[in-house]
Design an enzyme around this catalytic site. Structure first.
Site, mmCIF file in Angstrom:
data_model
loop_
_atom_site.group_PDB
_atom_site.id
_atom_site.type_symbol
_atom_site.label_atom_id
_atom_site.label_comp_id
_atom_site.label_asym_id
_atom_site.label_seq_id
_atom_site.Cartn_x
_atom_site.Cartn_y
_atom_site.Cartn_z
ATOM 1 N N VAL A 1 0.841 -1.205 0.000
ATOM 2 C CA VAL A 1 0.000 0.000 0.000
ATOM 3 C C VAL A 1 0.875 1.254 0.000
ATOM 4 O O VAL A 1 0.690 2.168 -0.818
ATOM 5 C CB VAL A 1 -0.976 -0.008 1.198
ATOM 6 C CG1 VAL A 1 -1.806 1.273 1.223
ATOM 7 C CG2 VAL A 1 -1.892 -1.216 1.117
ATOM 8 N N ASP B 1 9.987 2.638 7.047
ATOM 9 C CA ASP B 1 9.489 1.348 7.537
ATOM 10 C C ASP B 1 10.383 0.861 8.659
ATOM 11 O O ASP B 1 11.605 1.017 8.609
ATOM 12 C CB ASP B 1 9.448 0.315 6.416
ATOM 13 C CG ASP B 1 8.474 -0.811 6.748
ATOM 14 O OD1 ASP B 1 7.443 -0.917 6.052
ATOM 15 O OD2 ASP B 1 8.720 -1.567 7.718
ATOM 16 N N SER C 1 2.812 -7.860 6.095
ATOM 17 C CA SER C 1 2.010 -8.886 5.391
ATOM 18 C C SER C 1 2.436 -9.036 3.938
ATOM 19 O O SER C 1 2.353 -10.120 3.357
ATOM 20 C CB SER C 1 0.528 -8.517 5.409
ATOM 21 O OG SER C 1 0.092 -8.257 6.708
ATOM 22 N N SER D 1 5.283 -9.014 2.644
ATOM 23 C CA SER D 1 6.538 -9.741 2.423
ATOM 24 C C SER D 1 6.308 -11.176 1.980
ATOM 25 O O SER D 1 7.129 -11.749 1.283
ATOM 26 C CB SER D 1 7.370 -9.739 3.697
ATOM 27 O OG SER D 1 7.492 -8.441 4.195
ATOM 28 N N VAL E 1 8.710 4.410 13.385
ATOM 29 C CA VAL E 1 8.036 5.649 13.794
ATOM 30 C C VAL E 1 7.516 5.438 15.213
ATOM 31 O O VAL E 1 6.784 4.485 15.490
ATOM 32 C CB VAL E 1 6.886 5.998 12.828
ATOM 33 C CG1 VAL E 1 6.066 7.171 13.375
ATOM 34 C CG2 VAL E 1 7.437 6.323 11.458
ATOM 35 N N HIS F 1 -3.855 -16.181 9.665
ATOM 36 C CA HIS F 1 -4.534 -16.951 8.613
ATOM 37 C C HIS F 1 -3.492 -17.933 8.072
ATOM 38 O O HIS F 1 -2.359 -17.551 7.802
ATOM 39 C CB HIS F 1 -5.038 -15.950 7.569
ATOM 40 C CG HIS F 1 -5.155 -16.452 6.173
ATOM 41 N ND1 HIS F 1 -5.949 -17.514 5.847
ATOM 42 C CD2 HIS F 1 -4.610 -16.013 5.011
ATOM 43 C CE1 HIS F 1 -5.863 -17.701 4.530
ATOM 44 N NE2 HIS F 1 -5.058 -16.816 4.009
ATOM 45 N N TYR G 1 -8.221 -21.796 -0.637
ATOM 46 C CA TYR G 1 -7.800 -21.300 -1.953
ATOM 47 C C TYR G 1 -6.411 -21.848 -2.289
ATOM 48 O O TYR G 1 -5.668 -22.287 -1.395
ATOM 49 C CB TYR G 1 -7.839 -19.765 -2.015
ATOM 50 C CG TYR G 1 -6.859 -19.051 -1.115
ATOM 51 C CD1 TYR G 1 -5.532 -18.863 -1.480
ATOM 52 C CD2 TYR G 1 -7.264 -18.554 0.121
ATOM 53 C CE1 TYR G 1 -4.631 -18.207 -0.648
ATOM 54 C CE2 TYR G 1 -6.379 -17.898 0.967
ATOM 55 C CZ TYR G 1 -5.058 -17.723 0.576
ATOM 56 O OH TYR G 1 -4.175 -17.085 1.401
ATOM 57 N N VAL H 1 -3.708 -6.929 -0.994
ATOM 58 C CA VAL H 1 -2.905 -6.745 -2.208
ATOM 59 C C VAL H 1 -3.848 -6.476 -3.381
ATOM 60 O O VAL H 1 -3.612 -5.592 -4.217
ATOM 61 C CB VAL H 1 -2.051 -8.010 -2.486
ATOM 62 C CG1 VAL H 1 -1.416 -7.926 -3.854
ATOM 63 C CG2 VAL H 1 -1.018 -8.222 -1.389
ATOM 64 N N ASP I 1 -27.509 13.228 0.462
ATOM 65 C CA ASP I 1 -28.720 14.034 0.353
ATOM 66 C C ASP I 1 -29.247 14.284 1.753
ATOM 67 O O ASP I 1 -29.163 13.430 2.626
ATOM 68 C CB ASP I 1 -29.765 13.408 -0.580
ATOM 69 C CG ASP I 1 -30.286 12.078 -0.090
ATOM 70 O OD1 ASP I 1 -29.615 11.424 0.743
ATOM 71 O OD2 ASP I 1 -31.377 11.675 -0.528
ATOM 72 N N GLY J 1 -31.582 15.980 8.599
ATOM 73 C CA GLY J 1 -31.758 14.535 8.411
ATOM 74 C C GLY J 1 -30.688 14.069 7.439
ATOM 75 O O GLY J 1 -30.641 14.524 6.297
HETATM 76 C C1 LIG Z 1 -1.133 -15.640 4.744
HETATM 77 C C2 LIG Z 1 -1.675 -14.469 4.016
HETATM 78 C C3 LIG Z 1 -2.202 -14.627 2.772
HETATM 79 C C4 LIG Z 1 -2.698 -13.538 2.086
HETATM 80 N N1 LIG Z 1 -3.187 -13.734 0.835
HETATM 81 C C5 LIG Z 1 -3.604 -12.677 0.122
HETATM 82 C C6 LIG Z 1 -4.023 -12.860 -1.208
HETATM 83 O O1 LIG Z 1 -3.965 -13.947 -1.731
HETATM 84 N N2 LIG Z 1 -4.491 -11.779 -1.871
HETATM 85 C C7 LIG Z 1 -4.543 -10.547 -1.300
HETATM 86 O O2 LIG Z 1 -4.986 -9.627 -1.940
HETATM 87 N N3 LIG Z 1 -4.145 -10.347 -0.043
HETATM 88 C C8 LIG Z 1 -3.665 -11.387 0.682
HETATM 89 N N4 LIG Z 1 -3.260 -11.206 1.965
HETATM 90 C C9 LIG Z 1 -3.392 -9.876 2.573
HETATM 91 C C10 LIG Z 1 -2.255 -8.973 2.158
HETATM 92 O O3 LIG Z 1 -1.050 -9.635 2.296
HETATM 93 C C11 LIG Z 1 -2.253 -7.717 2.986
HETATM 94 O O4 LIG Z 1 -3.544 -7.214 3.111
HETATM 95 C C12 LIG Z 1 -1.354 -6.657 2.369
HETATM 96 O O5 LIG Z 1 -0.091 -7.182 2.103
HETATM 97 C C13 LIG Z 1 -1.241 -5.462 3.302
HETATM 98 O O6 LIG Z 1 -0.344 -4.536 2.759
HETATM 99 P P1 LIG Z 1 0.083 -3.264 3.578
HETATM 100 O O7 LIG Z 1 1.048 -2.528 2.761
HETATM 101 O O8 LIG Z 1 -1.130 -2.565 4.047
HETATM 102 O O9 LIG Z 1 0.716 -3.837 4.919
HETATM 103 P P2 LIG Z 1 2.168 -4.425 5.204
HETATM 104 O O10 LIG Z 1 2.715 -5.164 4.085
HETATM 105 O O11 LIG Z 1 2.025 -5.165 6.506
HETATM 106 O O12 LIG Z 1 3.015 -3.137 5.403
HETATM 107 C C14 LIG Z 1 2.896 -2.312 6.537
HETATM 108 C C15 LIG Z 1 4.277 -1.857 6.878
HETATM 109 O O13 LIG Z 1 4.194 -0.904 7.917
HETATM 110 C C16 LIG Z 1 5.384 -1.024 8.659
HETATM 111 N N5 LIG Z 1 5.186 -0.406 9.967
HETATM 112 C C17 LIG Z 1 4.271 -0.723 10.892
HETATM 113 N N6 LIG Z 1 4.408 0.038 11.972
HETATM 114 C C18 LIG Z 1 5.441 0.872 11.726
HETATM 115 C C19 LIG Z 1 6.074 1.889 12.464
HETATM 116 N N7 LIG Z 1 5.677 2.223 13.705
HETATM 117 N N8 LIG Z 1 7.100 2.536 11.911
HETATM 118 C C20 LIG Z 1 7.547 2.230 10.662
HETATM 119 N N9 LIG Z 1 6.991 1.260 9.939
HETATM 120 C C21 LIG Z 1 5.942 0.592 10.451
HETATM 121 C C22 LIG Z 1 5.591 -2.515 8.737
HETATM 122 O O14 LIG Z 1 6.909 -2.855 9.027
HETATM 123 C C23 LIG Z 1 5.156 -2.958 7.375
HETATM 124 O O15 LIG Z 1 6.229 -3.113 6.489
HETATM 125 C C24 LIG Z 1 -2.717 -12.274 2.677
HETATM 126 C C25 LIG Z 1 -2.201 -12.103 3.944
HETATM 127 C C26 LIG Z 1 -1.674 -13.187 4.609
HETATM 128 C C27 LIG Z 1 -1.119 -12.984 5.974
#
Ligand SMILES: Cc1cc2nc3c(=O)[nH]c(=O)nc-3n(C[C@H](O)[C@H](O)[C@H](O)COP(=O)(O)OP(=O)(O)OC[C@H]3O[C@@H](n4cnc5c(N)ncnc54)[C@H](O)[C@@H]3O)c2cc1C
Length: 822
Positions: free
Chosen positions: A15, A35, A45, A47, A174, A225, A259, A360, A550, A564
Site C-alpha cells: 500500500v 518502515d 504482510s 513480504s 516511527v 490466517h 484457496y 494486495v 442528500d 436529516g
Molecule cells: C497468509 C496471508 C495470505 C494472504 N493472501 C492474500 C491474497 O492472496 N491476496 C490478497 O490480496 N491479499 C492477501 N493477503 C493480505 C495482504 O497480504 C495484505 O492485506 C497486504 O499485504 C497489506 O499490505 P500493507 O502494505 O497494508 O501492509 P504491510 O505489508 O504489513 O506493510 C505495513 C508496513 O508498515 C510497517 N510499519 C508498521 N508500523 C510501523 C512503524 N511504527 N514505523 C515504521 N513502519 C511501520 C511494517 O513494518 C510494514 O512493512 C494475505 C495475507 C496473509 C497474511
C-alpha cells in the site's frame, strides 16, 4: 526547488509503495517512505503475500479498486520479471447453493465491467486439471484475475517512485507523530524527526498503534490466517519454469474456505477454515525481517488447525495425495468490522491520514484513490464504504471490532444474502419503541448497530384480508429470504389507513449558531435562507458535482437547523467544514431523540384527535415543520413522507418516545393504525421514486443523472460546493440516468447489483429493488444509458436467467402528489 507538500508514508508494504508511486506520478516529489523493517522485505504482510487477485466483489468500489490493481501491476516488472501473472481465476462450487451464488457473482462482475463466465464441471477441469471432476458442479471463470507478486511489485514501485524523487528508508521505526496547532508537522523516529506536511499511515495491521499516536480509533483486528506450501506435486512437474511460476488459474474452494495457487511444481494453500486467531501486537516477533522465520507477520504454523484443510484439499485435488506439506505459517493481516478497508484523515490532527486493512488485491486502487484525495481533494471512485469515519461510535469499541472482525474471518467465503443481519453483537442500539415492537412480534434486522423492524408478525392476520389485487406473488428462494408477505399487508394499510414507522435510526444532526445558515448554504444545493419552519431537501456535492449525500434540512430557529442525514460521514463532513471560530455547533442528536413516521390517508384524523395544534393543510403545509404537542408529548412535526402518503415525521426526545407510541397506538385503533416495518417502507419509497444515497447514487453521479436536478437551486445567491462543476449540465445533457424499471412478468423480485442488458448487451446495473405492492409489480431502479428512454425493453440478469423489464415513467404512484399534499 519543489513546493509540493512534504509527505511521510509510514509503511513500505504494497500500500505504501503504491501510494508513493501514485503521488510521485502526480508530481509530488517530496515523499519519504519509512518502515521499521528492512527493505524491501519489511516483515509486514506484503513480504509473504501469496498474492491471489480475485477481483469480483458485491461492491462496485472494491471491484474497481481491484481492476485498477490488475491493470497497473500488469504494466510493471523488475528487470523483466513479472509483477502480475494473469493466469485467470476459478471458483468452484460443490453445492447447488454455491453454484447459484456463482451465477449471482457473475452478475456482479458483469455489472462492474469484469468479464466472467459460469462454466460446467468439464470446463473447470479443462482449466484446472488437478480438480476432481466428480466433486464439483461447476465454477466461475474470470480470465483477467491472477497472481500478484506483491513483494516484487514493491521493488518496482519503489524504483519508479525513487526515480521521481521519493526516498525509501528502512529499519526506521516511527515512535510518535509530531504536531502543532492541530496539524501534523512530522514523524518521530529513534534517529530524529522527519518533518512532514502530510503523514499517511500505511502500516497494515499495525494501524491501531499508529492511530493511537494521534488519538485516532482504527477499527481493525490483526488475525492469523494459515498458508502452506506443498512439496513437489508430481502432476505439476514440467508445467512451469521458475520465471513464470504458474499457469493454472488461481483457485477457490469456498465451500471449504480454501484457496490455491501454483508455484512452479508446488501448490500454495490458504485456509480460512480454522478458528479465528486474533493476534496481540505486543507478542509479535521483532525480527530483522530478512529471515522469514523472524518476520513479525509470520507466526509459527499450528499444524493441528490445518488438518481438516489438508484433508479437504486432497479430496478436491487428488494429486496432492502424492505430496506433503513442505512448510506453513500462520500469517497475520487485518480484518475490520465490515470487511472494508480504512481510508481517511484524522478528525483531530489535520494532515494525518490512514490507508489500512487493504488487501494486495485492492492496493493499487487504494494507492491511487488516496493520492487523488491528497492531490485533487477527491477520488474518482466512490469511497464511502472505505472511509474510516463510516462507523458509529459504538462500533469503534475494541470489543465490537474484535467480535465482528473475527466473525468476518469466519464468514469470509460464506454465501450471504444482502439483508442477512449479523447474529452478534445485537441489541447495541434500540429505539424507545422497542418494547412495544417486541409485543407486536417485530422481526428485527440490523444496520449501523440499530435494531430495525422489517415487519410485524402481529400483522399476519391482515394478509388474509388483502384485496385480491394486493396479494403478493410467490417469491423465489433468494428473494423470499428475510422477507414476509406481511409486508404487503403493511403497505396496503399505509396506503389505505395509517401506519407507524420507526424512523429513529435515521441520522439527525443539530446545526446551530450564528454561522449555521452560512455553513449550510455553502455545503448544500438548496436555498436554506427561508422562514423558520421551512424544510428543504438538498444535496451535498463534492467539488466535481458528485453527490456526497442528500439531506433534509429543517429550519427550527433563526440559528437552529435539524439535518436529516445519511450517516456518520455527514457528521464528519459538516464538522470538518464548520468554521474554526466556533460560530457553528454540530451535534449528533440521533441517540437522544426518536422519530415516528406517521403516514397514511387517516394520519390527520389520528393526530388531530390527540392535539390542540393545527395539523390541517393550512396549519402545517407540505415541507414545513413546527413544534406541537400530541397526547401531551412535545414533538417537532415535519410534514414529509418517504412513503408518499399524507403524514408527519414526529420527533421527540428518547424519554418521551414510548409515550408517543402509546398515545398514537391507542387513539388510532378504530382508524386501523398498524406498526409497519422496513420491508413495506422500501417498497413504498421505490413506488414514489425516492432515492437512497449510497445505494442509488454516490459521488460518482451528478444530480441530473440521478434524477435529482430539482434539488439544485441554480438561482441561489449564495455560492455552494459543486456549483461550478454543474455549469452547463442539465437533465437533457446527461449520458446516463438512474431509471425506473418495472418487471414484465409481474413477479420476479431482484436483489440489487444485477446487470441490466439493452439489446442483449450489458448496459447498466440495478441499484435498489422491491415488489411494488400498490402497483402490483416488482420495481428496480437501475443506472442505464440515457438512450434507454421510457418504454425501452431491457433484461435483468438474475442468477443466470434473464428477466424482461421495461423502463417506466416515474414515479409509479401519485405523480401529481395529491396524496402527499392532501
Ligand atoms: C497468509 C496471508 C495470505 C494472504 N493472501 C492474500 C491474497 O492472496 N491476496 C490478497 O490480496 N491479499 C492477501 N493477503 C493480505 C495482504 O497480504 C495484505 O492485506 C497486504 O499485504 C497489506 O499490505 P500493507 O502494505 O497494508 O501492509 P504491510 O505489508 O504489513 O506493510 C505495513 C508496513 O508498515 C510497517 N510499519 C508498521 N508500523 C510501523 C512503524 N511504527 N514505523 C515504521 N513502519 C511501520 C511494517 O513494518 C510494514 O512493512 C494475505 C495475507 C496473509 C497474511
Amino acid at each position: 526547488m519543489s513546493t509540493t507538500p512534504r509527505v511521510v508514508i509510514i509503511g513500505a508494504g504494497i500500500v505504501g509503495a503504491n501510494l508513493a508511486d501514485e503521488l510521485t506520478a502526480r508530481g509530488w516529489d517530496r515523499v519519504t517512505v519509512v518502515d521499521q523493517g528492512p527493505l524491501p522485505l519489511t516483515g509486514g504482510s506484503t513480504s509473504h503475500a501469496p498474492g491471489l487477485v480475485f477481483q469480483t466483489n458485491a461492491s462496485k468500489t472494491m471491484t474497481a479498486l481491484a481492476s485498477y490493481t490488475v491493470e497497473k501491476l500488469k504494466g510493471i516488472d523488475v528487470d523483466g520479471a513479472w509483477c502480475f501473472n494473469q493466469v485467470g481465476g476459478l471458483e468452484v462450487a460443490t453445492t447447488p447453493e454455491r453454484l447459484a451464488d456463482l451465477h449471482r457473482k457473475q452478475g456482479w462482475a458483469t455489472s462492474w465491467g469484469v468479464e466472467a463466465q459460469v462454466v460446467d464441471a468439464e470446463e473447470c477441469v479443462r482449466l484446472h486439471p488437478l480438480v476432481d471432476r466428480d466433486r464439483i458442479l461447476g465454477g466461475l471463470h474470470i480470465p483477467s484475475d491472477g497472481l500478484a507478486k506483491a513483494s516484487r511489485a514493491v521493488v518496482a514501485l519503489a524504483r519508479r517512485a525513487e526515480a521521481r524523487g521519493a526516498r525509501f528508508q528502512g529499519s526506521t521505526r516511527v515512535t510518535g507523530i509530531e504536531q502543532a496547532g492541530g496539524r501534523v508537522t512530522g514523524v518521530r523516529t529513534p534517529d530524529g524527526v522527519i518533518p512532514a506536511d502530510l503523514v499517511v499511515s500505511c502500516a497494515g495491521f499495525w494501524g491501531v498503534e499508529l492511530g493511537a499516536m494521534v488519538g485516532m480509533d482504527v477499527p481493525l483486528l490483526p488475525l492469523a490466517h494459515q498458508f502452506v506450501w506443498t512439496g513437489q506435486v508430481p502432476d505439476l512437474v514440467g508445467r512451469n519454469d521458475e520465471l513464470s511460476e504458474a499457469s493454472l488459474p488461481i483457485l477457490r474452494h469456498q465451500d471449504q474456505d480454501l484457496y490455491y495457487r501454483e508455484r512452479v511444481d508446488c501448490l500454495g494453500i490458504g485456509s480460512y477454515a480454522h478458528r479465528p486467531m486474533p493476534v496481540d501486537l505486543r507478542e509479535l516477533p521483532q525480527g530483522d525481517g530478512v529471515r522469514e522465520s523472524s518476520m513479525p507477520s509470520m507466526l509459527p504454523f499450528t499444524e493441528e488447525d490445518f488438518a481438516p484443510a489438508w484433508e479437504q484439499s486432497q479430496l478436491l485435488l487428488p494429486s496432492l495425495r502424492a505430496t506433503k506439506i513442505d512448510n506453513g505459517f500462520n500469517g497475520v493481516f487485518s480484518f475490520t468490522p465490515d470487511g472494508g478497508p480504512l481510508i481517511g484523515e484524522s478528525r483531530d490532527v489535520a494532515g494525518f491520514w490512514i490507508a489500512e486493512a487493504v488487501w494486495v488485491t485492492h492496493s493499487a486502487g487504494v494507492g491511487r484513490a488516496v493520492a487523488q484525495l491528497l492531490v485533487d481533494g477527491r477520488s474518482e471512485i466512490d469511497l464511502h464504504g472505505c472511509d474510516v469515519h463510516r462507523f458509529e461510535d459504538v462500533q469503534l469499541a475494541p470489543e465490537y471490532v474484535s467480535e465482528t472482525s473475527q466473525q468476518n474471518f469466519v464468514e469470509i467465503y460464506d454465501v450471504i444474502h444482502p439483508l442477512q443481519p449479523r447474529l452478534s453483537p445485537r441489541n447495541l442500539r434500540v429505539s424507545p419503541f422497542q418494547a412495544r415492537q417486541q409485543e407486536l412480534g417485530a422481526v428485527f434486522l440490523e444496520a449501523a448497530g440499530w435494531e430495525r423492524p422489517h415487519w410485524y408478525e402481529a400483522n399476519a392476520p391482515l394478509v388474509e384480508e388483502l384485496p385480491t389485487e394486493w396479494v403478493p406473488p410467490e417469491r423465489d428462494a433468494w428473494s423470499a429470504q428475510f422477507h414476509s408477505p406481511i409486508a404487503a399487508a403493511e403497505a396496503w394499510r399505509t396506503r389505505t389507513a395509517v401506519a407507524m414507522y420507526d424512523m429513529t435510526p435515521l441520522k439527525r444532526l443539530e446545526v446551530s449558531g450564528p454561522g449555521a445558515l452560512g455553513l449550510l448554504q455553502r455545503l448544500t444545493t438548496g436555498e436554506m435562507d427561508k422562514s423558520v419552519g421551512a424544510v428543504t431537501y438538498a444535496l451535498a456535492l463534492d467539488e466535481a458535482g458528485g453527490i456526497r449525500s442528500d439531506l433534509t434540512v429543517a429550519r427550527l430557529g433563526e440559528q437552529l437547523f435539524q439535518v436529516g442525514a445519511n450517516g456518520p460521514l455527514d457528521h464528519d463532513y459538516l464538522q470538518r467544514q464548520a468554521p474554526a471560530d466556533g460560530s457553528v455547533q454540530i451535534r449528533d442528536i440521533t441517540g437522544g431523540t426518536c422519530c415516528i413516521g406517521l403516514w397514511g390517508p387517516r394520519a390527520r384524523d389520528l393526530v388531530q384527535r390527540l392535539s390542540a395544534d393545527d395539523f390541517s393543510n393550512d396549519g402545517l403545509k407540505y415541507f414545513r415543520a413546527k413544534r406541537a404537542r400530541i397526547g401531551g408529548v412535545p414533538v417537532t412535526a415535519m410534514r414529509l413522507s418517504y412513503v408518499g402518503e399524507l403524514g408527519w415525521e414526529l420527533y421527540t426526545s428518547a424519554d418521551n418516545g414510548q409515550r408517543l407510541w402509546d398515545v398514537l397506538w391507542a387513539a388510532g385503533q378504530d382508524l386501523g393504525v398498524i406498526a409497519a416495518g422496513r420491508a413495506a417502507f422500501n417498497s413504498l419509497r421505490l413506488e414514489k421514486g425516492y432515492r437512497a444515497w449510497g445505494h442509488d447514487m454516490t459521488t460518482e453521479h451528478n444530480p441530473y443523472e440521478a434524477g435529482l436536478g430539482f434539488a439544485v437551486r441554480t438561482q441561489k445567491k449564495a455560492d455552494f460546493v459543486g456549483r461550478q462543476a454543474l455549469a452547463g449540465i442539465g437533465d437533457d445533457t446527461v449520458s446516463r440516468r438512474l431509471s425506473c424499471l418495472t418487471i414484465d412478468d409481474g413477479r420476479s423480485v431482484v436483489l440489487g447489483h444485477e446487470p441490466v442488458l439493452v439489446d442483449g448487451h450489458p448496459a447498466g446495473y440495478v441499484t435498489s429493488a422491491a415488489f411494488g405492492h400498490t402497483v402490483g409489480r416488482p420495481i428496480a431502479y437501475a443506472w442505464l444509458p440515457a438512450s434507454a428512454t421510457v418504454g425501452t425493453e431491457v433484461e435483468i440478469e438474475y442468477f443466470g436467467t434473464r428477466i424482461p423489464a421495461t423502463v417506466a415513467t416515474e414515479p409509479l404512484v401519485d405523480p401529481e402528489m395529491t396524496r402527499l399534499r392532501g
